[in-house]
Design an enzyme around this catalytic site. Structure first.
Site, short mmCIF file in Angstrom:
data_model
loop_
_atom_site.label_atom_id
_atom_site.label_comp_id
_atom_site.label_asym_id
_atom_site.label_seq_id
_atom_site.Cartn_x
_atom_site.Cartn_y
_atom_site.Cartn_z
N LYS A 279 -5.70 4.23 4.51
CA LYS A 279 -4.34 3.14 3.61
C LYS A 279 -5.41 4.17 2.10
O LYS A 279 -3.94 4.05 1.73
CB LYS A 279 -5.43 1.75 3.29
CG LYS A 279 -5.19 0.56 4.29
CD LYS A 279 -3.81 0.31 4.53
CE LYS A 279 -3.81 -0.74 5.38
NZ LYS A 279 -2.89 -1.03 6.31
N SER B 261 -0.01 -2.49 2.33
CA SER B 261 -1.75 -1.65 2.07
C SER B 261 -2.61 -2.89 1.67
O SER B 261 -2.71 -3.63 2.95
CB SER B 261 -1.25 -0.82 0.63
OG SER B 261 -1.88 -0.31 0.59
N TYR C 233 -10.16 3.04 7.89
CA TYR C 233 -9.34 2.16 7.41
C TYR C 233 -9.06 2.63 6.21
O TYR C 233 -8.01 2.31 5.84
CB TYR C 233 -9.90 0.38 7.60
CG TYR C 233 -8.97 -0.66 6.93
CD1 TYR C 233 -8.20 -1.09 7.90
CD2 TYR C 233 -8.76 -1.28 5.80
CE1 TYR C 233 -6.69 -2.25 7.89
CE2 TYR C 233 -7.51 -1.38 5.72
CZ TYR C 233 -6.98 -2.15 6.71
OH TYR C 233 -6.02 -3.43 5.96
#
Length: 279
Positions: free
Chosen positions: A152, A134, A148
């Protein structure tokens, strides 16, 4: 006893360093990448312990084939590292459905798919370690990285749920929340097709940071340091933490974000003249 690793995204950076370190430690490694020719040097250097194959984690058939290969060559998988990834740079308003979906396919659905394929093997042997790469972006928003961060954040939620569901199974679960590393990640950063002038300054500044224009007083960590920390975690941590921040700035960024939330909450309570719950 030698461990059996399956690592995605090994063409460079963190994945390459980890695959090399695990092989150097005497473990067996299935190193994967979308372009398997990038892995030739790794395979040639460790011909007895490293296997390679093509793997695009967006492709269900390729994912299943990689797991089958690990079973055929190694007899199973002890450590799965979901590392493959890239970033798209663009403000939330700029990003198209297709750009967001592509991020989710690689950063969320790919790791979910690989986990679903490997988990039955680990449950059957009542041992194993699932590692999700992560980021600090999995805990806080960052300008220009909306897709993004969303992926995550979702990966962290899925992984935390998985840890609850697999408790007592012998399978260990860890989120590797990476900070700043000196990798070629910036080279894979994709600019959004739409560019609105309202966001250019802030988004371009973030793009510059990711592509290497970091302040002179900020020292990036090395991929080899990542590999060393992960090997130690897998080898020595009988009960590893669910979240493991590592790399330059990771802990400071995560705790700093939490402190800002705390300060904003306190300021709001004082301004409203109310006592907010402390639990």
């Amino acid at each position: 006893m030698a461990r059996r690793w399956l690592i995605t995204g090994c063409s460079s950076g963190l994945g390459w360093a980890l695959a090399r370190a695990a092989a150097a430690a005497g473990d067996r490694v299935l190193a994967t990448a979308r372009r398997p020719e990038t892995l030739a040097e790794l395979r040639d250097h460790f011909p007895e312990t490293v296997e390679t194959c093509a793997l695009d984690v967006r492709d269900p058939a390729a994912c299943a084939a990689a797991v089958r290969l690990a079973e055929q060559r190694f007899g199973g998988v002890d450590v799965l590292v979901n590392n493959a990834g890239y970033g798209v740079l663009g403000a939330v308003e700029e990003l198209t459905d297709e750009e967001v979906e592509a991020q989710l396919q690689t950063l969320l659905l790919g790791p979910w798919r690989m986990t679903r394929l490997v988990l039955p093997l680990m449950r059957a042997q009542r041992s194993g370690h699932l590692l999700m790469v992560s980021s600090t972006a999995g805990r806080m928003g960052m300008v220009g990285l909306g897709a993004y961060c969303a992926a995550k954040f979702a990966l962290e939620g899925m992984t935390e749920t998985l840890a609850l569901e697999t408790a007592g199974s012998g399978v260990r679960i860890t989120l590797l929340e990476a900070g700043g590393y000196a990798t070629h990640y910036g080279a894979s950063l994709v600019d959004a097709a739409t560019r609105l002038p309202e966001y250019r300054s802030a988004v371009d500044q973030m793009g510059g940071l990711i592509r290497g224009e970091v302040p002179s007083d900020f020292k990036l960590s090395l991929p080899e340091e990542f590999a060393e920390a992960v090997l130690a975690l897998v080898r020595d941590a009988a009960e590893p933490p669910l979240r493991f921040p590592l790399g330059a700035g990771a802990w400071e960024m995560i705790t700093g974000a939490a402190e800002r939330d705390r300060a904003a909450r306190t300021e709001l309570a004082e301004r409203l003249g109310v006592a907010l719950p402390t639990g």
